[in-house]
Design a protein around this motif. Structure first.
Motif, PDB file in Angstrom:
ATOM      1  N   VAL A  47       0.837  -1.207   0.000  1.00 30.19           N
ATOM      2  CA  VAL A  47       0.000   0.000   0.000  1.00 30.19           C
ATOM      3  C   VAL A  47       0.868   1.251   0.000  1.00 30.19           C
ATOM      4  O   VAL A  47       0.557   2.237  -0.683  1.00 30.19           O
ATOM      5  CB  VAL A  47      -0.973  -0.020   1.193  1.00 30.19           C
ATOM      6  CG1 VAL A  47      -1.644   1.329   1.377  1.00 30.19           C
ATOM      7  CG2 VAL A  47      -2.015  -1.113   0.996  1.00 30.19           C
ATOM      8  N   SER A  48       1.977   1.239   0.738  1.00 32.95           N
ATOM      9  CA  SER A  48       2.881   2.394   0.763  1.00 32.95           C
ATOM     10  C   SER A  48       3.446   2.681  -0.620  1.00 32.95           C
ATOM     11  O   SER A  48       3.529   3.841  -1.035  1.00 32.95           O
ATOM     12  CB  SER A  48       4.030   2.155   1.743  1.00 32.95           C
ATOM     13  OG  SER A  48       3.559   2.062   3.050  1.00 32.95           O
ATOM     14  N   ASP A  49       3.811   1.628  -1.331  1.00 30.03           N
ATOM     15  CA  ASP A  49       4.313   1.797  -2.700  1.00 30.03           C
ATOM     16  C   ASP A  49       3.233   2.380  -3.605  1.00 30.03           C
ATOM     17  O   ASP A  49       3.502   3.274  -4.417  1.00 30.03           O
ATOM     18  CB  ASP A  49       4.799   0.465  -3.274  1.00 30.03           C
ATOM     19  CG  ASP A  49       6.082  -0.028  -2.622  1.00 30.03           C
ATOM     20  OD1 ASP A  49       6.750   0.764  -1.914  1.00 30.03           O
ATOM     21  OD2 ASP A  49       6.402  -1.218  -2.810  1.00 30.03           O
ATOM     22  N   LEU A  50       2.010   1.875  -3.463  1.00 30.17           N
ATOM     23  CA  LEU A  50       0.892   2.395  -4.270  1.00 30.17           C
ATOM     24  C   LEU A  50       0.592   3.850  -3.924  1.00 30.17           C
ATOM     25  O   LEU A  50       0.306   4.656  -4.812  1.00 30.17           O
ATOM     26  CB  LEU A  50      -0.352   1.528  -4.076  1.00 30.17           C
ATOM     27  CG  LEU A  50      -0.326   0.160  -4.749  1.00 30.17           C
ATOM     28  CD1 LEU A  50      -1.462  -0.709  -4.240  1.00 30.17           C
ATOM     29  CD2 LEU A  50      -0.410   0.314  -6.263  1.00 30.17           C
ATOM     30  N   ALA A  51       0.670   4.193  -2.648  1.00 33.64           N
ATOM     31  CA  ALA A  51       0.420   5.574  -2.228  1.00 33.64           C
ATOM     32  C   ALA A  51       1.505   6.505  -2.767  1.00 33.64           C
ATOM     33  O   ALA A  51       1.204   7.610  -3.242  1.00 33.64           O
ATOM     34  CB  ALA A  51       0.347   5.657  -0.709  1.00 33.64           C
ATOM     35  N   ALA A  52       2.760   6.062  -2.722  1.00 31.13           N
ATOM     36  CA  ALA A  52       3.867   6.877  -3.238  1.00 31.13           C
ATOM     37  C   ALA A  52       3.711   7.139  -4.731  1.00 31.13           C
ATOM     38  O   ALA A  52       4.086   8.202  -5.228  1.00 31.13           O
ATOM     39  CB  ALA A  52       5.199   6.190  -2.953  1.00 31.13           C
ATOM     40  N   ALA A  53       3.133   6.166  -5.440  1.00 34.13           N
ATOM     41  CA  ALA A  53       2.920   6.314  -6.884  1.00 34.13           C
ATOM     42  C   ALA A  53       1.619   7.058  -7.193  1.00 34.13           C
ATOM     43  O   ALA A  53       1.313   7.315  -8.356  1.00 34.13           O
ATOM     44  CB  ALA A  53       2.899   4.936  -7.546  1.00 34.13           C
ATOM     45  N   GLY A  54       0.842   7.379  -6.164  1.00 29.61           N
ATOM     46  CA  GLY A  54      -0.402   8.114  -6.367  1.00 29.61           C
ATOM     47  C   GLY A  54      -1.583   7.249  -6.769  1.00 29.61           C
ATOM     48  O   GLY A  54      -2.602   7.764  -7.222  1.00 29.61           O
ATOM     49  N   HIS A  55      -1.470   5.931  -6.572  1.00 26.38           N
ATOM     50  CA  HIS A  55      -2.548   5.027  -6.975  1.00 26.38           C
ATOM     51  C   HIS A  55      -3.575   4.773  -5.879  1.00 26.38           C
ATOM     52  O   HIS A  55      -4.666   4.264  -6.164  1.00 26.38           O
ATOM     53  CB  HIS A  55      -1.972   3.689  -7.455  1.00 26.38           C
ATOM     54  CG  HIS A  55      -1.097   3.830  -8.656  1.00 26.38           C
ATOM     55  ND1 HIS A  55      -1.494   4.444  -9.824  1.00 26.38           N
ATOM     56  CD2 HIS A  55       0.186   3.443  -8.851  1.00 26.38           C
ATOM     57  CE1 HIS A  55      -0.502   4.421 -10.696  1.00 26.38           C
ATOM     58  NE2 HIS A  55       0.530   3.822 -10.124  1.00 26.38           N
ATOM     59  N   VAL A  56      -3.232   5.087  -4.630  1.00 24.43           N
ATOM     60  CA  VAL A  56      -4.199   4.997  -3.533  1.00 24.43           C
ATOM     61  C   VAL A  56      -4.022   6.200  -2.617  1.00 24.43           C
ATOM     62  O   VAL A  56      -2.944   6.796  -2.560  1.00 24.43           O
ATOM     63  CB  VAL A  56      -4.070   3.700  -2.684  1.00 24.43           C
ATOM     64  CG1 VAL A  56      -4.359   2.464  -3.491  1.00 24.43           C
ATOM     65  CG2 VAL A  56      -2.740   3.608  -1.994  1.00 24.43           C
ATOM     66  N   THR A  57      -5.072   6.530  -1.925  1.00 23.80           N
ATOM     67  CA  THR A  57      -5.046   7.594  -0.927  1.00 23.80           C
ATOM     68  C   THR A  57      -5.253   6.950   0.433  1.00 23.80           C
ATOM     69  O   THR A  57      -6.201   6.180   0.616  1.00 23.80           O
ATOM     70  CB  THR A  57      -6.180   8.613  -1.191  1.00 23.80           C
ATOM     71  OG1 THR A  57      -6.031   9.116  -2.516  1.00 23.80           O
ATOM     72  CG2 THR A  57      -6.131   9.752  -0.199  1.00 23.80           C
TER      73      THR A  57
END
Length: 79
Positions: A47-57
């Protein structure tokens, strides 16, 4: 956490795609871990990787008041 609809079109790996699909509605890290069948720590990294890429909030968890915690404790004891 929640994922925007646009994230569905991103080139993601299997686990990441699963998280983005799941998070079209709000879900917790624990729910994501259960869906992926991985420990919460592993889910947190994904989830942290997805958040860093802007794919999740990711939103901060709501803190419970002391009164709410005591009420929950009392209800659990009553079981």
């Amino acid at each position: 956490m929640q994922a925007p609809r646009a994230a569905l079109a991103a080139p993601l790996r299997f686990e990441e795609r699963t998280v983005v699909n799941l998070c079209q509605a709000p879900h917790s890290i624990a729910e994501v871990g259960a869906a992926l069948r991985v420990p919460v720590g592993v889910a947190t990294v994904i989830v942290s990787d997805l958040a860093a890429a802007g794919h999740v909030t990711v939103r901060a968890a709501h803190d419970l008041s002391t009164a709410a915690i005591e009420r929950i404790r009392d209800l659990v004891r009553a079981l």
